[in-house]
Design a protein around this motif. Structure first.
Motif, PDB file in Angstrom:
ATOM      1  N   CYS A 176      41.367  36.075  34.319  1.00 23.94           N
ATOM      2  CA  CYS A 176      41.533  37.080  35.368  1.00 23.94           C
ATOM      3  C   CYS A 176      40.587  36.830  36.542  1.00 23.94           C
ATOM      4  O   CYS A 176      39.481  36.320  36.377  1.00 23.94           O
ATOM      5  CB  CYS A 176      41.393  38.497  34.820  1.00 23.94           C
ATOM      6  SG  CYS A 176      39.710  39.018  34.469  1.00 23.94           S
ATOM      7  N   PRO A 202      38.759  38.874  38.629  1.00 23.86           N
ATOM      8  CA  PRO A 202      37.424  39.482  38.774  1.00 23.86           C
ATOM      9  C   PRO A 202      36.354  38.815  37.919  1.00 23.86           C
ATOM     10  O   PRO A 202      35.199  38.692  38.355  1.00 23.86           O
ATOM     11  CB  PRO A 202      37.642  40.942  38.346  1.00 23.86           C
ATOM     12  CG  PRO A 202      38.972  40.997  37.704  1.00 23.86           C
ATOM     13  CD  PRO A 202      39.774  39.855  38.231  1.00 23.86           C
ATOM     14  N   ASP A 227      35.378  47.548  36.663  1.00 23.99           N
ATOM     15  CA  ASP A 227      36.609  48.291  36.924  1.00 23.99           C
ATOM     16  C   ASP A 227      37.873  47.453  36.782  1.00 23.99           C
ATOM     17  O   ASP A 227      38.929  47.977  36.457  1.00 23.99           O
ATOM     18  CB  ASP A 227      36.593  48.851  38.367  1.00 23.99           C
ATOM     19  CG  ASP A 227      35.594  49.984  38.540  1.00 23.99           C
ATOM     20  OD1 ASP A 227      35.108  50.493  37.509  1.00 23.99           O
ATOM     21  OD2 ASP A 227      35.313  50.348  39.692  1.00 23.99           O
ATOM     22  N   MET A 228      37.781  46.162  37.090  1.00 27.70           N
ATOM     23  CA  MET A 228      39.016  45.398  37.262  1.00 27.70           C
ATOM     24  C   MET A 228      39.234  44.280  36.224  1.00 27.70           C
ATOM     25  O   MET A 228      40.287  43.645  36.248  1.00 27.70           O
ATOM     26  CB  MET A 228      39.045  44.776  38.668  1.00 27.70           C
ATOM     27  CG  MET A 228      38.850  45.759  39.809  1.00 27.70           C
ATOM     28  SD  MET A 228      40.133  47.030  39.922  1.00 27.70           S
ATOM     29  CE  MET A 228      41.312  46.226  41.012  1.00 27.70           C
ATOM     30  N   SER A 229      38.284  44.002  35.360  1.00 26.87           N
ATOM     31  CA  SER A 229      38.425  42.843  34.472  1.00 26.87           C
ATOM     32  C   SER A 229      39.404  43.088  33.332  1.00 26.87           C
ATOM     33  O   SER A 229      39.720  44.214  32.983  1.00 26.87           O
ATOM     34  CB  SER A 229      37.071  42.426  33.911  1.00 26.87           C
ATOM     35  OG  SER A 229      36.250  41.939  34.936  1.00 26.87           O
ATOM     36  N   HIS A 230      39.822  41.985  32.762  1.00 24.13           N
ATOM     37  CA  HIS A 230      40.851  41.990  31.722  1.00 24.13           C
ATOM     38  C   HIS A 230      40.307  42.374  30.351  1.00 24.13           C
ATOM     39  O   HIS A 230      40.991  42.975  29.556  1.00 24.13           O
ATOM     40  CB  HIS A 230      41.449  40.572  31.664  1.00 24.13           C
ATOM     41  CG  HIS A 230      42.544  40.385  30.667  1.00 24.13           C
ATOM     42  ND1 HIS A 230      43.754  41.033  30.765  1.00 24.13           N
ATOM     43  CD2 HIS A 230      42.630  39.629  29.541  1.00 24.13           C
ATOM     44  CE1 HIS A 230      44.531  40.666  29.754  1.00 24.13           C
ATOM     45  NE2 HIS A 230      43.868  39.822  29.005  1.00 24.13           N
TER      46      HIS A 230
END
Lengths: 235, 596
Positions: free
Chosen positions: B497, B499, B536-539
């Motif tokens: 991912c 981020p 907030d955005m990682s897999h």
């Protein structure tokens, strides 16, 4: 409860088995995305389509829609985070829009316009990546690859050829080609393959097509990506 | 199967194919053996393996390029990898590695010109209680000092096979300083299974529920819920997987459990198999612990002979269970359960999208229980002694004991088992920490504690932990520790991912910039922003926790950052004078006009 969820306050129906992204697309609600293409299995790697569901961030392209979900999508916080992710993609590769043939047809560039990205913010990585011009009809320029694996999926799921794959790890991740030499010219790729058509950036370009459609008359030149992808199906 | 165009490579790989079989799930195991044979994976081997297994070459290249212990270029006859954990650093790793390189005339990360030896760093090898440590062709070297390295250099120069090196170089001690219910009380192999058979599967699950056992990998998910969900998920087969990919830097308690209490671990897996209805178990052993493989195979053989594995276990009609051991190959991400499953299937260790969860769709898409080594050891005891007994130990929300791996600045590094609820201060006193200043609990992905917080308790209510406990004395620079951890995450991000792939790199670069004396106040803000973005955005958990050490130290030890900053509002990220270094080297100039 009926099969509906809300996105930014708007009630949207869904069918069982659909993801949040599927439901949104069907209802004409745009959720930014790069690695997603409804023709292929959802991937969930670019994270541009991250939405907030009942307080938790999830990738809308892989999360099954469920009744009663309250989804936040078009918010300043999420769009800000998405802009940062785009800046990351621009920083890690070598993206030179002014001299790229895909300019105006490029999803990465179009999303950057849509999300109001006016500078790269992060320090450029300037990686050294290989360009492969060995194929008679197709150019592979890894400098513009964003690791979305759309070509990997298309070649495997549609073309049945498995021409592409990823190797390496982390920031060293790179697109590799299925040939003993590792060269596109020695692979089974044909210019008509689906894999060649799906690249969202200029990493895969068809040769001798350069500027047939002049700049100014390209896909995203007059309409933002949000409109193109919600009105006329997926580009 | 297509013929391979590289007959000499194929000839060497034939016995490997024979031994490993030809399923695509064997890919990683086959490549590990190929690496041993050729000292790398030659291009021809990629083609041979692809043809043999009937998978695309890209899949083979994808796996070969993903794991640190596999390489697509030669790494020499001897590959020496120095453990890069902060505890190794504190014991002198950088200087020792430089000494070693100088004596062998090699540069770190390069192979010697005669293709004899290469030297590099690797993520924590799980020997923090007896560091500085290294791996030579996968075998652990411990307690390194100049004398030992001199001996290693001699052996390499004499081209002596690693198998013939003096055993004292490879001695690994358990270092158990405090034993509790898992490590201290005698365990009779079979006792847990017998009790489970008498009780029945349903009632055994009830006992696990009653025990309040929670996963020991750090996340603390209730084990009975996981087992129950797997048991009730439909599938053609159910699987029990033991996560022995102990990759969190500073953690080595599973090493000790597998060394001296393997029976208990296998017993727990067998009890789980009884509960969920599995006929096959898999133990995923991290590549760094490959030296334990033979001993573990012997334990399995002994259990088979004793009727504790195989068909109709202990006379239980239809209770068939086998355990297979898979090796990892140097990838921290494979400690994440879905990445571990991918790796078991012979793929790149990439965390899956969830849902679906492994309990419903895990290994080979079938219902799968994945638990930590220590969780299974607990389960064996619970099966034997009952859930109420276990629930009586520890705190209300954290029953039982926790095994801590203590390392860093203390007199007695090693293994300490406590009932949950022990304070950090008590542990520090027991291990003989002098003037403790900070503790990294649960490794880089965990929490950095300052001396103000030593009354906090090890338990899920307060400080959950996978087991690492790294001690820093007064005078240690916590910026260096955070920097080391930032490097670790940048190296171990799987790259899936955006981020995490890019964010861990940016974090590392900013830390390097600050370390180099080019940091500004805005860089600290940038680190905080990056941290939020990754969370907030990682897999997966790797990206979510990668900013922890930086954010924690920024909050608790801001002075260690600030004193490195330039007293300027702006400082270019680009070092103009540094960029001229190559030109200076080429022209042989170093006069004042060659500098800006």
């Amino acid at each position: 409860m009926s099969d509906t969820l809300t996105i930014d306050g708007k009630e949207i129906p869904y069918r069982p088995g659909q993801t949040i992204m599927d439901a949104a697309m069907a209802a004409g609600v745009y959720i930014p995305h790069l690695c997603h293409n409804p023709e292929f299995k959802p991937h969930g790697s670019c994270k541009l389509c991250m939405v907030n569901v009942n307080g938790r961030n999830v990738a809308s392209c892989t999360m099954p829609a469920a009744s009663g979900m309250t989804v936040l999508n078009d918010t300043p916080e999420l769009n800000g985070a998405r802009r940062s992710l785009l800046q990351m993609l621009f920083a890690e590769g070598n993206h030179l829009c002014p001299v790229c043939e895909r300019s105006g047809n490029c999803h990465l560039q179009a999303l950057a316009y849509y999300l109001g990205m006016t500078n790269p913010h992060y320090v450029q990585f300037y990686p050294s990546r290989e360009v492969d011009a060995s194929h008679p009809d197709v150019l592979l320029d890894r400098n513009r690859c964003i690791m979305c694996e759309l070509c990997v999926r298309a070649s495997s799921e549609v073309d049945g050829k498995d021409v592409f794959g990823l190797s390496g790890r982390g920031i060293q991740t790179r697109l590799v080609v299925n040939a003993p030499t590792g060269l596109l010219g020695d692979s089974a790729l044909a210019v008509s393959d689906k894999a060649v058509q799906v690249c969202p950036t200029g990493a895969l370009l068809i040769k001798r097509q350069g500027y047939r459609v002049p700049v100014g008359r390209r896909m995203f030149d007059h309409k933002p990506i949000s409109v193109v992808q919600t009105e006329g199906g997926h580009d | 199967m297509e013929p391979c165009e590289f007959p000499h490579i194929e000839q060497q790989l034939t016995p490997v194919f024979k031994r490993q079989g030809q399923g695509a799930d064997r890919l990683l195991q086959i490549l590990l053996e190929a690496q041993d044979i050729f000292h790398y994976i030659p291009a021809g081997a990629l083609d041979c393996v692809a043809a043999q297994l009937g998978v695309p070459r890209t899949r083979v290249e994808g796996v070969a390029g993903f794991y640190s212990f596999l390489s697509l270029e030669s790494v020499g006859e001897y590959r020496v990898l120095f453990s890069d954990n902060i505890t190794d650093h504190m014991l002198g790793k950088p200087e020792l590695m430089q000494y070693f390189c100088n004596k062998l005339w090699v540069e770190p990360g390069r192979v010697s010109e005669d293709d004899l030896v290469s030297v590099d760093s690797t993520s924590c090898t799980g020997m923090c209680d007896q560091g500085p440590a290294a791996l030579v062709n996968g075998w652990p070297l411990t307690s390194l000092d100049h004398n030992r390295l001199d001996l290693v250099i001699e052996l390499i120069r004499a081209r002596k096979p690693v198998a013939d090196w003096p055993p004292m170089l490879f001695e690994v001690g358990d270092n158990i300083h405090r034993a509790g219910v898992l490590l201290g009380e005698p365990f009779e192999a079979g006792a847990g299974i017998k009790a489970a058979l008498v009780r029945g599967a349903e009632a055994t699950l009830k006992e696990v529920e009653l025990s309040n056992l929670r996963g020991r990998g750090g996340a603390g998910f209730p084990t009975s819920r996981k087992w129950g969900a797997c048991r009730s998920s439909p599938g053609t087969a159910h699987y029990v997987v033991c996560n022995a990919d102990e990759g969190e830097p500073g953690t080595f308690k599973d090493r000790v459990l597998l060394t001296s209490h393997a029976d208990q671990v296998f017993e727990g897996m067998t009890v789980a198999a009884r509960v969920v209805g599995a006929a096959k178990g898999l133990l995923y052993l991290r590549g760094e612990y490959r030296y334990l493989l033979q001993r573990l195979q012997e334990t399995l053989a002994r259990r088979r002979a004793a009727g504790l594995l195989g068909r109709s276990i202990l006379g239980g009609a239809g209770f068939d269970f086998e355990i297979e051991i898979h090796l990892g190959a140097g990838a921290y991400i494979c400690g994440e359960e879905s990445a571990l499953i991918e790796s078991l299937e012979g793929k790149r260790g990439r965390p899956r999208n969830r849902p679906p969860f492994p309990v419903a769709h895990g290994y080979l898409d079938q219902p799968t229980v994945v638990d930590n080594v220590e969780t299974f050891a607990c389960a064996a005891r619970i099966a034997e002694k009952g859930g109420a007994w276990f629930a009586g130990i520890g705190t209300p929300e954290s029953s039982g004991s926790k095994i801590l791996s203590v390392s860093g600045d203390c007199a007695r590094p090693g293994i300490y088992e406590y009932p949950f609820g022990v304070t950090v201060r008590e542990v520090l006193a027991d291990c003989g920490a002098e003037e403790p200043f900070a503790v990294q609990v649960s490794g880089p992905s965990g929490t950095t504690l300052s001396w103000r917080e030593f009354d906090r308790r090890i338990c899920f209510e307060d400080l959950p932990t996978a087991g690492a406990f790294m001690v820093f004395r007064r005078g240690r620079d916590m910026f260096d520790a955070a920097s080391n951890f930032a490097r670790f995450f940048a190296h171990e991000s799987c790259g899936f991912c955006t981020p995490c792939r890019v964010g861990t790199q940016l974090q590392r670069k900013i830390m390097d910039k600050i370390a180099g004396g080019h940091g500004t106040a805005s860089d600290l803000e940038e680190l905080k922003g990056l941290g939020r973005l990754m969370k907030d955005m990682s897999h997966c958990g790797l990206g979510h926790t990668a900013p922890n050490p930086v954010l924690d130290t920024l909050e608790k030890f801001p002075d260690m950052y600030e004193r490195r900053l330039k007293a300027l509002a702006f400082e270019p990220a680009f070092d103009l004078d540094g960029a001229l270094a190559t030109a200076r080297r080429i022209t042989g100039r170093d006069d004042e006009w060659a500098h800006v």
